[in-house]
Design a protein around this motif. Structure first.
Motif, PDB file in Angstrom:
ATOM      1  N   SER A   1      63.625  91.087 -20.070  1.00 21.88           N
ATOM      2  CA  SER A   1      62.055  90.798 -19.936  1.00 21.88           C
ATOM      3  C   SER A   1      61.571  91.882 -19.072  1.00 21.88           C
ATOM      4  CB  SER A   1      61.676  89.534 -19.807  1.00 21.88           C
ATOM      5  OG  SER A   1      62.111  89.033 -18.443  1.00 21.88           O
TER       6      SER A   1
ATOM      7  N   CYS B   1      63.965  83.934 -16.840  1.00 24.09           N
ATOM      8  CA  CYS B   1      65.157  83.201 -16.482  1.00 24.09           C
ATOM      9  C   CYS B   1      64.890  82.070 -15.409  1.00 24.09           C
ATOM     10  CB  CYS B   1      66.069  84.119 -15.658  1.00 24.09           C
ATOM     11  SG  CYS B   1      66.695  85.583 -16.737  1.00 24.09           S
TER      12      CYS B   1
ATOM     13  N   CYS C   1      68.047  89.120 -18.641  1.00 23.44           N
ATOM     14  CA  CYS C   1      67.354  88.748 -20.089  1.00 23.44           C
ATOM     15  C   CYS C   1      66.502  90.113 -20.663  1.00 23.44           C
ATOM     16  CB  CYS C   1      66.369  87.714 -19.901  1.00 23.44           C
ATOM     17  SG  CYS C   1      64.826  87.830 -19.075  1.00 23.44           S
TER      18      CYS C   1
ATOM     19  N   CYS D   1      62.733  86.022 -11.816  1.00 23.62           N
ATOM     20  CA  CYS D   1      62.111  86.464 -13.306  1.00 23.62           C
ATOM     21  C   CYS D   1      61.288  85.305 -13.980  1.00 23.62           C
ATOM     22  CB  CYS D   1      63.635  86.692 -14.096  1.00 23.62           C
ATOM     23  SG  CYS D   1      63.467  86.824 -15.870  1.00 23.62           S
TER      24      CYS D   1
ATOM     25  N   GLN E   1      66.725  87.132 -10.043  1.00 27.67           N
ATOM     26  CA  GLN E   1      67.555  88.036 -10.609  1.00 27.67           C
ATOM     27  C   GLN E   1      67.477  89.643 -10.208  1.00 27.67           C
ATOM     28  OE1 GLN E   1      70.036  86.907 -12.843  1.00 27.67           O
ATOM     29  NE2 GLN E   1      69.120  85.436 -14.184  1.00 27.67           N
TER      30      GLN E   1
ATOM     31  N   CYS F   1      64.295  92.897 -15.718  1.00 19.37           N
ATOM     32  CA  CYS F   1      65.168  91.928 -15.737  1.00 19.37           C
ATOM     33  C   CYS F   1      66.662  92.357 -16.131  1.00 19.37           C
ATOM     34  CB  CYS F   1      64.976  90.429 -16.032  1.00 19.37           C
ATOM     35  SG  CYS F   1      66.332  89.321 -15.899  1.00 19.37           S
TER      36      CYS F   1
HETATM   37 ZN   LIG Z   1      65.222  87.437 -16.675  1.00 17.72          ZN
END
Ligand SMILES: [Zn+2]
Length: 223
Positions: free
Chosen positions: A59, A22, A57, A19, A26, A54
């Motif tokens: 994103s 992150c 998070c 990611c 992930q 992801c």
């Molecule tokens: Zn992430």
């Protein structure tokens, strides 16, 4: 040739990829996809264009995966055929090099050069990355109004003006020669050289631009 575009054939699939936010591998899920399927007499291919998210998070990034009827090869060690697919992720993150925090605070010319350098690093383009390091050093010289008719003299000028330390200057000279090898001999730098050079460049960017600007905003009331 027959071409079919199929929607969401891979939607819902789970993948483990690094990611960009992150900064570690992930679990991602394909939110939506378009598959470009080509059928010919003796050949078939599928390219999947996916928006993935992801699961830690939220994103988003873009992923593509390509395979065709010829994408398999013989492994002499196992004596078996194996299949391969070509996977690309944007922005690139294969080498796991991430932009320094607050890089938006860099002056525009330096930031553009630095952004392209990160892309070249992460796409494994070692000749271009070597050149990019030199371009970033040159963009710093331009921004700090270094004088001289060569990069060599400009770096010395920055050190004389105390815009950078003498230690920084000697390191910049090493990076300059790395860029020279890329430019004149199309010689790729080693991954270790580039990694160290990136650490040095980023240390310089933090010390010259980012920390002073953060200090100004964080300590704005104190003298
Ligand atoms: Zn992430």
């Amino acid at each position: 040739m027959e071409r079919k575009i199929i929607k969401d054939k891979t939607a819902g699939e789970k993948l483990k990829i690094i990611c960009g936010e992150c900064r570690i591998a992930q679990k991602h899920v394909v939110l939506t996809s378009l598959e470009d399927c080509i059928d010919e007499d003796n050949f078939g291919s599928v390219k999947s264009y996916q928006i993935v998210q992801c699961q830690n998070c939220d994103s988003l990034c873009f992923r593509s995966e390509y395979a065709d009827s010829e994408s398999h090869a013989y492994d002499p060690e196992t004596g078996e055929d194996f299949e391969w697919t070509q996977v690309d992720i944007f922005p690139h993150r294969t080498a796991g090099r991430f932009k320094i925090k607050d890089s938006f605070l860099l002056p525009i010319g330096v930031r553009q050069a630095y952004d392209e350098l990160i892309d070249a690093m992460n796409a494994g383009q070692r000749i271009l990355a070597g050149l990019g390091i030199r371009v970033v050093v040159e963009s710093i010289c331009v921004d700090l109004n270094a004088e001289g008719d060569s990069l060599y003299k400009k770096i010395n000028d920055l050190s004389l003006k105390k815009a950078i330390t003498q230690v920084d200057a000697s390191i910049l000279h090493k990076l300059r020669s790395l860029g020279n090898a890329s430019a004149h001999e199309a010689k790729p730098s080693s991954a270790e050289q580039l990694d160290l050079a990136m650490n040095v460049v980023e240390h310089l960017l933090l010390g010259t631009y980012i920390h002073p600007r953060l200090a100004q905003s964080v300590f704005k009331d104190s003298k």
